[in-house]
Write a protein that holds these residues in place. Sequence first.
Motif, mmCIF file in Angstrom:
data_model
loop_
_atom_site.group_PDB
_atom_site.id
_atom_site.type_symbol
_atom_site.label_atom_id
_atom_site.label_comp_id
_atom_site.label_asym_id
_atom_site.label_seq_id
_atom_site.Cartn_x
_atom_site.Cartn_y
_atom_site.Cartn_z
ATOM 1 N N ASP A 140 0.813 -1.217 0.000
ATOM 2 C CA ASP A 140 0.000 0.000 0.000
ATOM 3 C C ASP A 140 0.847 1.268 0.000
ATOM 4 O O ASP A 140 0.763 2.106 0.900
ATOM 5 C CB ASP A 140 -0.932 -0.016 1.211
ATOM 6 N N THR A 141 1.690 1.401 -1.031
ATOM 7 C CA THR A 141 2.602 2.539 -1.143
ATOM 8 C C THR A 141 2.090 3.521 -2.187
ATOM 9 O O THR A 141 1.606 3.121 -3.253
ATOM 10 C CB THR A 141 4.009 2.052 -1.529
ATOM 11 N N PHE A 142 2.211 4.822 -1.911
ATOM 12 C CA PHE A 142 1.774 5.853 -2.842
ATOM 13 C C PHE A 142 2.931 6.254 -3.752
ATOM 14 O O PHE A 142 4.040 6.530 -3.281
ATOM 15 C CB PHE A 142 1.274 7.089 -2.087
ATOM 16 N N VAL A 143 2.665 6.295 -5.067
ATOM 17 C CA VAL A 143 3.632 6.775 -6.056
ATOM 18 C C VAL A 143 3.043 8.015 -6.709
ATOM 19 O O VAL A 143 1.913 7.987 -7.213
ATOM 20 C CB VAL A 143 3.929 5.701 -7.127
ATOM 21 N N ARG A 144 3.810 9.101 -6.705
ATOM 22 C CA ARG A 144 3.336 10.371 -7.270
ATOM 23 C C ARG A 144 4.280 10.850 -8.358
ATOM 24 O O ARG A 144 5.495 10.667 -8.273
ATOM 25 C CB ARG A 144 3.211 11.438 -6.174
ATOM 26 N N ILE A 145 3.694 11.490 -9.360
ATOM 27 C CA ILE A 145 4.444 12.172 -10.416
ATOM 28 C C ILE A 145 3.999 13.628 -10.404
ATOM 29 O O ILE A 145 2.796 13.918 -10.487
ATOM 30 C CB ILE A 145 4.189 11.546 -11.798
ATOM 31 N N VAL A 157 -0.471 8.791 -8.763
ATOM 32 C CA VAL A 157 -0.818 8.019 -9.956
ATOM 33 C C VAL A 157 -0.982 6.534 -9.649
ATOM 34 O O VAL A 157 -1.634 5.810 -10.404
ATOM 35 C CB VAL A 157 0.225 8.213 -11.081
ATOM 36 N N LEU A 158 -0.407 6.076 -8.544
ATOM 37 C CA LEU A 158 -0.513 4.668 -8.174
ATOM 38 C C LEU A 158 -0.552 4.521 -6.666
ATOM 39 O O LEU A 158 0.126 5.252 -5.941
ATOM 40 C CB LEU A 158 0.682 3.865 -8.717
ATOM 41 N N ARG A 159 -1.341 3.572 -6.217
ATOM 42 C CA ARG A 159 -1.296 3.099 -4.831
ATOM 43 C C ARG A 159 -1.103 1.600 -4.941
ATOM 44 O O ARG A 159 -1.988 0.872 -5.384
ATOM 45 C CB ARG A 159 -2.587 3.449 -4.107
ATOM 46 N N THR A 160 0.063 1.125 -4.562
ATOM 47 C CA THR A 160 0.471 -0.201 -5.006
ATOM 48 C C THR A 160 1.435 -0.859 -4.027
ATOM 49 O O THR A 160 2.148 -0.160 -3.294
ATOM 50 C CB THR A 160 1.166 -0.064 -6.374
ATOM 51 N N PRO A 161 1.507 -2.182 -4.010
ATOM 52 C CA PRO A 161 2.641 -2.839 -3.348
ATOM 53 C C PRO A 161 3.943 -2.440 -4.043
ATOM 54 O O PRO A 161 3.982 -2.290 -5.267
ATOM 55 C CB PRO A 161 2.348 -4.328 -3.535
ATOM 56 N N LEU A 162 4.986 -2.234 -3.285
ATOM 57 C CA LEU A 162 6.276 -1.806 -3.815
ATOM 58 C C LEU A 162 7.310 -2.877 -3.501
ATOM 59 O O LEU A 162 7.627 -3.134 -2.337
ATOM 60 C CB LEU A 162 6.681 -0.469 -3.189
ATOM 61 N N ILE A 189 19.618 4.514 -10.760
ATOM 62 C CA ILE A 189 18.244 4.215 -11.146
ATOM 63 C C ILE A 189 17.562 3.719 -9.877
ATOM 64 O O ILE A 189 17.925 2.684 -9.326
ATOM 65 C CB ILE A 189 18.186 3.164 -12.266
ATOM 66 N N HIS A 190 16.568 4.477 -9.414
ATOM 67 C CA HIS A 190 15.987 4.204 -8.105
ATOM 68 C C HIS A 190 14.851 3.195 -8.138
ATOM 69 O O HIS A 190 14.515 2.624 -7.093
ATOM 70 C CB HIS A 190 15.480 5.507 -7.479
ATOM 71 N N GLY A 191 14.245 2.991 -9.326
ATOM 72 C CA GLY A 191 13.128 2.064 -9.357
ATOM 73 C C GLY A 191 12.558 1.881 -10.746
ATOM 74 O O GLY A 191 13.070 2.429 -11.735
ATOM 75 N N PHE A 192 11.477 1.091 -10.802
ATOM 76 C CA PHE A 192 10.844 0.734 -12.067
ATOM 77 C C PHE A 192 9.326 0.834 -11.945
ATOM 78 O O PHE A 192 8.740 0.348 -10.973
ATOM 79 C CB PHE A 192 11.234 -0.692 -12.475
ATOM 80 N N LEU A 193 8.708 1.481 -12.930
ATOM 81 C CA LEU A 193 7.251 1.537 -13.030
ATOM 82 C C LEU A 193 6.822 0.432 -13.986
ATOM 83 O O LEU A 193 6.897 0.576 -15.203
ATOM 84 C CB LEU A 193 6.797 2.909 -13.545
ATOM 85 N N GLY A 194 6.374 -0.678 -13.427
ATOM 86 C CA GLY A 194 6.069 -1.858 -14.221
ATOM 87 C C GLY A 194 4.595 -2.029 -14.512
ATOM 88 O O GLY A 194 3.864 -1.070 -14.774
ATOM 89 N N ALA A 195 4.134 -3.275 -14.439
ATOM 90 C CA ALA A 195 2.818 -3.657 -14.936
ATOM 91 C C ALA A 195 1.677 -2.840 -14.343
ATOM 92 O O ALA A 195 0.705 -2.526 -15.035
ATOM 93 C CB ALA A 195 2.579 -5.143 -14.668
ATOM 94 N N GLY A 196 1.762 -2.469 -13.067
ATOM 95 C CA GLY A 196 0.671 -1.735 -12.435
ATOM 96 C C GLY A 196 0.314 -0.452 -13.146
ATOM 97 O O GLY A 196 -0.861 -0.070 -13.229
ATOM 98 N N LEU A 197 1.321 0.244 -13.677
ATOM 99 C CA LEU A 197 1.074 1.489 -14.409
ATOM 100 C C LEU A 197 0.309 1.213 -15.698
ATOM 101 O O LEU A 197 -0.667 1.904 -16.025
ATOM 102 C CB LEU A 197 2.405 2.173 -14.724
#
Length: 320
Positions: free
Chosen positions: A110-115, A120-125, A142-150
């Motif tokens: 349940d992590t919030f990702v913002r742009i 834009v996403l509330r997702t497991p990280l 490179i700090h991370g990846f925006l994968g299938a959930g997006l």
Amino acid sequence: MNQLTRSLVSLAFCTVVIAVAPTVVGFEGEGDAAPASCVHEAAYEPFAGLIIVSVTVAGSPPLDFVVDSGATSISITDPLLAWALGLEVREAGIARGVGSGAKRVVVAEDTFVRIDGIEVLRTPLVVHDIGARLAETAGREIHGFLGAGLFEQYVVEIDPVGRRLRLHNPDTFVYRGLGYQSPLEIVDRRPVVHVTVIVKEGGKEVPVRLVVDTGSGSILALITKSRRHLKPPAEQRVGASIGMVGDSTVVVALTQQLQLGAIVARRVETTWMEAFGIPAVRNIENLNGILGNRMLSGFRVFYDYRGGRLILEPVDRSAR
């Protein structure tokens, strides 16, 4: 690493490959998309054939994330970052990518990702421990990846003119342009298309099944002997695949033709890999390789998972 070596940085099937652009010699249909329901628009940074977007996670400072259709999760690359952000994590099993090994991963629920400050996403990280390896190989953090959930939540548009990432509401998205529309199959949370290749001059046209991977900076990667007539030509050079779970040897050679519907590319630089080198895609039946982002970067691309289509519009390269 000598001049014949190519570096691939991978996370659950994402790679970074330095490659030259193919010559696109045929396309039928051009046009502009009609105004659509764009939920959010942001700038992106092209890097080594990849798409990098600035995001914040759980109140973090800006972080550089790769937009990665080849990854099945949203993830960060450093457990120390997860600790600094105060994320509560639990063990979640094993991650496999390019390479023959595996690594344990943990997940923050349940992590919030913002742009640009917009959620834009509330997702497991998923939390991986590959940040140092990525930085060493890619030459930057490179700090991370925006994968299938997006891609599952939005129609994702990547527009190289102005370097814009647009997220559309799939319930209201309407496309009325004249771009080429290819059927898109979602398998194991990854997008798959059917194309044809001609490996050698005068050779047979071979139908292949490829994952469309925006997290791959290559043009094309093929799995050696995954189909009859799929083996690298004699004129080749040896490279190294450096992945998050291990290293493997690859071969780099030119493929004479790649065709995706109305789109035809000639003399395409191709990375040839053995099937054991990409265990992350073992759940995709009859897979033959990867269609990388460097191939797609000459087009305005819409990833419409719900509509089951990949839309490509050619762009004026001088305007990019």
